[in-house]
Scaffold this motif. Structure first.
Motif, short mmCIF file in Angstrom:
data_model
loop_
_atom_site.label_atom_id
_atom_site.label_comp_id
_atom_site.label_asym_id
_atom_site.label_seq_id
_atom_site.Cartn_x
_atom_site.Cartn_y
_atom_site.Cartn_z
N VAL A 1 3.75 1.75 3.04
CA VAL A 1 4.82 2.74 2.99
C VAL A 1 4.16 4.11 3.08
O VAL A 1 3.46 4.55 2.16
CB VAL A 1 5.67 2.62 1.71
N LEU A 2 4.35 4.74 4.24
CA LEU A 2 3.72 6.03 4.49
C LEU A 2 4.62 7.15 3.97
O LEU A 2 5.84 6.98 3.90
CB LEU A 2 3.46 6.22 5.98
N THR A 3 4.01 8.25 3.67
CA THR A 3 4.79 9.37 3.17
C THR A 3 4.48 10.62 3.96
O THR A 3 3.33 10.88 4.29
CB THR A 3 4.50 9.64 1.68
N THR B 1 1.83 8.98 -3.74
CA THR B 1 2.81 10.05 -4.00
C THR B 1 3.52 10.42 -2.70
O THR B 1 2.89 10.47 -1.64
CB THR B 1 2.15 11.30 -4.61
N TYR C 1 0.84 -1.20 0.00
CA TYR C 1 0.00 0.00 0.00
C TYR C 1 0.88 1.25 0.00
O TYR C 1 1.89 1.32 0.70
CB TYR C 1 -0.88 0.04 1.26
N GLY C 2 0.46 2.24 -0.75
CA GLY C 2 1.10 3.54 -0.67
C GLY C 2 2.28 3.70 -1.62
O GLY C 2 2.27 3.18 -2.74
N PHE C 3 3.29 4.42 -1.13
CA PHE C 3 4.42 4.82 -1.94
C PHE C 3 5.35 3.63 -2.19
O PHE C 3 6.53 3.66 -1.87
CB PHE C 3 5.15 5.97 -1.26
N ALA D 1 -3.35 11.22 -0.35
CA ALA D 1 -2.09 11.23 -1.10
C ALA D 1 -1.25 9.98 -0.80
O ALA D 1 -0.60 9.43 -1.69
CB ALA D 1 -1.30 12.50 -0.78
N MET D 2 -1.24 9.57 0.46
CA MET D 2 -0.51 8.35 0.81
C MET D 2 -1.07 7.15 0.07
O MET D 2 -0.32 6.33 -0.47
CB MET D 2 -0.61 8.09 2.32
N ALA D 3 -2.39 7.04 0.09
CA ALA D 3 -3.02 5.91 -0.60
C ALA D 3 -2.78 5.99 -2.10
O ALA D 3 -2.62 4.96 -2.78
CB ALA D 3 -4.52 5.90 -0.30
N THR E 1 3.86 13.74 3.61
CA THR E 1 3.46 14.90 2.81
C THR E 1 3.40 16.09 3.76
O THR E 1 2.53 16.20 4.57
CB THR E 1 2.10 14.65 2.15
N LYS F 1 -3.87 14.33 3.01
CA LYS F 1 -2.59 13.63 3.11
C LYS F 1 -2.80 12.12 3.10
O LYS F 1 -2.01 11.38 2.51
CB LYS F 1 -1.86 14.02 4.40
N GLN G 1 3.59 1.01 -4.43
CA GLN G 1 2.84 0.31 -5.47
C GLN G 1 3.43 0.56 -6.85
O GLN G 1 3.30 -0.29 -7.74
CB GLN G 1 1.37 0.74 -5.45
#
Lengths: 97, 858
Positions: free
Chosen positions: A90-92, B137, A8-10, B132-134, A94, B129, A12
């Motif tokens: 993988v969380l980001t 980016t 899931y997330g950054f 955006a995570m899902a 932002t 946010k 894929q």
């Protein structure tokens, strides 16, 4: 034994959105599982998941079923949780502020 | 109104959204129309108080200039003042266009999506946010990187206070050394509640010393105002540290030994000396004359000073190195830099050190704790410079060496420790320590927190954060990298900006340069108004304001009061959204459906919002926004405290425990006074930048503080003899409230709100009188702005000060877009990495200018 893993997330863009099904030996650890996936997907997956010391990056969280894995050395199948899908987030950051 | 005509007459509890303080409101609605807004006296956050912005929310709700329908641009040309040629479209058309573009980008390369926002949209941006995570980016940017974010301050919040921000202890502080913040005086976190609490503190005798170039709305309420040259706060802090340690011999040894890395032994390479077996940092035990791991049960005492030999290698305690390092920074050294007399520096150091009352204790709830009633506050003003990291470090060390960190009377991390609601134990976060014994935050709004340090990676984000992992939040590098990603070896370009309510063109730096970075991006804006940044939008979606929408959260760690009670509020619509306005969060949920991203979105919602079974969302089902908010409340506060309960009661509160507010004495986690890991991290950043051919100044990655001149101290072109600064103005929030007629009215009453403060003598020398038009030319950006002079002796003679963020030019903001409605300071600021503090990626907000009298007409 067969394990299903979903990203899931950054990540894929590297590992894809569809679940991966893998055959892993009995008493495999989470580290064994993720290393197998790196072999299958490529080194870019390692860069997203691991730091240079071989530990999970701080923005990576792994769940076996509903329980968050505490360590890469955790055995798959402990506590009767095996059989549940492994989820790798993988969380980001932002950015805020 | 005749009573027979009144069918609906209610006071509805909700939460303000006019700034990031989230004050609790009671909104009076009569027959479906809001007629009054007051502070909710039940709330521990604002204690029933409300600032002018909160009271004026009614005029934003009903402002006829609001965006009421979805809009599409018809003019393909984009520019700062090029009319987009808006035409109305349906929501269906807008969502189809947006979803299709999002889906395409997600399939091709999700990194090409950027999310921009602002902290005033407390619920929408955090939820975006998650979206955006899902989406996948890593790119997000709050426009606070320019003129409102504390950036490097937040880094030290994480490293020293387990918190995003800090406040003085309003219950016990007796000496507030305030480097330019408005905490307790008009803006900053928990604004209305802290205004009351600091007013009470002053009544009981707390002394407030304001260090500020300008006699600002905060400094004018101080017991003493000390004007300082902009960007030199770090030099003053170093001199104060010098006096405390070398002349007065004042420090809290017990605190330094047990709660900091002051006793850790440092080798000649600047790094910790570690034991061979476990690789743990060593300390020197003078009682046994031996080095031991810091956490050894056999340590009987910790040496803070001295020089020792370990296997032939020199070993010195970190505190000893700090003390030695400070020797050059005398008051006489600081005087010509700061323009503050050496005698004043010595007096302030003595007052501060004496009032710290080292050794004293206080009993609270039966627990005896250190009592250190002094606090050093700073935020954007002191921090917003090219020398941000080292300035913040020096300022923080003042608090640390007297042991006033997170103890009664001192400087408190805002809600650093939460043991949760008595019935459920949630929400819960507790600072803890890593293997080196140093503190790791229990909660951090950006993931992950800055410590433990992250690895330096090639630029994968559009703002250099992957390469500079010490940046705690919004990066000052984003517009630079976004304008030329190839130069920074970023392997893609931003294609789309999901833009949630920020006016980044006016709040970062030179609007022309920022526009160049965003001009070629497809921009979708959720907007209340057609402000300047929407001139670059392709689609504008009418957003519901905080009085028209339901929020999943109205609180975060820095919005709650630092003392007193935990208090969690509801934000609920007090009227249905007017016209076609819609909640951003609900629209994001719909977009996820159209993009077939529901399962991913729900998975991240569960993770980030801590939705545990039985409240977790199941990707097989679709939930309404109300259902999600209901689950959020129940997951934290139990089945009986769902959405309906909050709608009726408005807030849930319970007393804070002593060990939550003053968590440090209860914690084994140490904090650094020697930032050992900065140096090796900086070397890695330098190595990466050299590898990529990027010129970065990494010299500020060092373990101990210094003062370094900023660009404004070095740029001295002919006649560019004044420093221009901006300051936050309590009547306005950033650039977002200038079209509110009530706030406009009070701003016109205030002599400084829309004018430029200049010293009387400086003005006389330039032939400028009160009310004269002035031309202000920036030596750095080359731009010129105009404003009327407001003469005062309450400003440093070398400085002009501009309030808030006026100077609007959007033709869709008819109240704000007049020349006499303030100035946009950012025209003066250049965009470029030479104006950025590299370790924190802080954008400098101070510049040299030439000021001359101008003609009446522009």
């Amino acid at each position: 034994m067969q394990v299903r893993v979903r990203f899931y997330g950054f990540v894929q863009d590297v590992a894809g959105a569809s679940p991966h099904a893998l055959d892993v030996p009995e008493r495999s650890t989470l580290r064994n599982l993720l290393e197998l996936l790196v072999e299958r997907v490529g080194e870019r997956l390692r860069e997203r998941l691991f730091n240079k010391a071989g530990e999970l990056e701080a923005n990576v969280q792994v769940f076996i079923g509903d329980s968050q894995a505490g360590s890469l050395e955790e055995l798959l199948g402990d506590d009767q949780r095996f059989g549940a899908e492994v989820k790798v987030f993988v969380l980001t950051a932002t950015a805020g502020g | 109104m005749e009573s027979a005509q009144v069918q609906d007459d209610r006071w509805i509890p909700t939460a303000c959204g006019a700034c990031y303080s989230v004050c609790a409101l009671l909104v009076h609605r009569v027959n479906g129309t809001v007629v009054k807004i007051e502070g909710n006296p039940d709330s521990a956050t604002n204690l029933g108080r409300l600032c002018p912005r909160g009271v004026s929310g009614i005029m934003t709700l009903y402002n006829p200039h609001r965006v009421d329908v979805p809009l599409k641009r018809t003019n393909p040309q984009k520019g700062l003042d090029i009319d987009p040629g808006w035409v109305e479209i349906t929501w269906e058309e807008a969502l189809e266009v947006v979803a299709a573009r999002l889906k395409k980008i997600r399939q091709e390369d999700p990194r090409k999506l950027l999310l921009t926002g602002t902290v005033t949209t407390h619920d929408e941006v955090p939820f975006a946010k998650i979206f955006a995570m899902a989406f996948g980016t890593p790119n997000g940017w709050n426009s606070g990187a320019g003129n409102h974010c504390g950036t490097a301050e937040h880094l030290f919040g994480a490293l020293l206070h387990a918190s995003w921000s800090k406040q003085p202890d309003p219950d016990h502080c007796r000496y507030l050394l305030n480097f330019g913040t408005a905490s307790g005086f008009g803006s900053y976190y928990c604004v209305s509640g802290m205004a009351q609490r600091i007013a009470d503190a002053r009544l009981r005798g707390m002394k407030h010393v304001a260090i500020d170039p300008f006699l600002s709305p905060s400094a004018e309420k101080a017991d003493e105002w000390i004007p300082i040259r902009p960007g030199t706060d770090g030099a003053l802090a170093l001199a104060l540290l010098y006096v405390l340690l070398h002349e007065l011999n004042i420090c809290d040894s017990d605190y330094l030994k047990h709660h900091t890395n002051g006793p850790y032994l440092i080798g000649d390479d600047g790094l910790y000396l570690r034991d061979a077996k476990e690789q743990l940092p060593l300390v020197w035990d003078p009682a046994d004359g031996a080095a031991k791991p810091f956490n050894s049960a056999t340590v009987r005492d910790f040496a803070l000073e001295g020089e020792f030999s370990l296997d032939g290698a020199r070993a010195r305690p970190a505190f000893s190195l700090l003390k030695e390092h400070l020797k050059p920074f005398t008051p006489e050294w600081a005087e010509p830099i700061t323009a503050i007399p050496a005698a004043t520096i010595r007096r302030i150091a003595k007052e501060f050190g004496t009032e710290a009352r080292i050794g004293s204790t206080i009993a609270l709830d039966g627990k005896v704790l250190p009592y250190r009633p002094v606090a050093v506050m700073y935020f954007k003003g002191a921090q917003g410079h090219k020398n941000a990291l080292l300035t913040c470090m020096a300022l923080e060390l003042l608090t640390e060496i007297v042991g006033a960190s997170n103890v009664p009377g001192g400087l408190l991390g805002m809600n650093a420790c939460s043991l949760g609601h008595p019935d459920t134990g949630g929400p819960k976060w507790i600072p803890h320590s890593d293997r080196d014994g140093l503190m790791v935050t229990g909660y951090w709004p950006n993931i992950p927190p800055p410590y433990p340090p992250k690895e330096v990676k090639e630029p994968e984000t559009i703002d250099l954060r992957s390469m500079v992992p010490t940046c705690p939040g919004s990066s000052g590098a984003l517009p630079v990298v976004m304008a030329d990603p190839k130069r920074f070896k970023v392997p893609y370009e931003i294609e789309m900006n999901l833009h949630v309510g920020s006016n980044y063109l006016m709040t970062f730096a030179n609007p022309k340069a920022v526009e160049a970075a965003f001009r070629n991006v497809f921009q979708v804006s959720f907007a209340l108004f057609l402000d300047e940044s929407t001139y670059l939008s392709d689609i504008v979606l009418p957003a519901a304001s905080y009085l028209e929408r339901l929020s999943h959260t109205a609180d975060w760690m820095s919005s709650n009061s630092p003392v007193g009670e935990w208090c969690y509020h509801i934000r609920q619509p007090v009227v249905d959204p007017i016209a076609q306005r819609r909640s951003v969060c609900e629209v994001l949920l719909e977009l996820a459906e159209r993009m077939e991203m529901r399962e991913d979105f729900y998975a991240f919602i569960n993770l980030v919002l801590h939705l545990k079974e039985p409240y977790a969302l199941d990707g097989a089902n679709r939930y309404s926004w109300e259902e999600i908010v209901d689950r959020r409340h129940k997951s934290f506060f139990g089945e009986e405290h769902g959405l309906e309960w909050f709608k009726e009661h408005g807030l849930l509160k319970w007393p804070k425990k002593v060990e939550e507010v003053y968590w440090k004495p209860f914690s084994h986690a140490r904090v650094p006074i020697y930032f050992e890991w900065f140096k090796p991290l900086g070397e890695k950043v330098k190595g990466m930048s050299q590898k990529l051919g990027i010129d970065l100044d990494t010299s500020a990655f060092q373990p101990l503080p210094e003062w370094r001149p900023c660009r404004s101290h070095r740029e001295n072109g002919s006649d560019y003899d004044l420093y221009a600064i901006y300051y936050k103005f309590p009547m306005q929030t950033f650039s977002g409230t200038y079209d509110n007629p009530w706030l406009d009215e009070v701003s016109q009453i205030d002599r400084f709100a829309y004018r430029v403060a200049i010293h009387t003598e400086t003005a006389r020398r330039k032939g400028i009188s009160e009310g004269d038009w002035m031309e202000i030319a920036s030596v750095s950006s080359g731009n010129i702005i105009r404003g009327r002079a407001a003469l005062t002796e309450g400003i440093h003679p070398e400085v002009i000060a501009i309030a808030g963020c006026g100077g609007h030019w959007s033709k869709f903001l008819p109240i704000a877009n007049h020349e006499e409605k303030g100035l946009c300071f950012e025209w003066l600021m250049p965009v470029g990495l030479d104006n950025v503090d590299i370790p924190s990626l802080t954008q400098d907000q101070c510049v040299k200018v030439r000021v001359v009298k101008a003609k009446e007409q522009g």
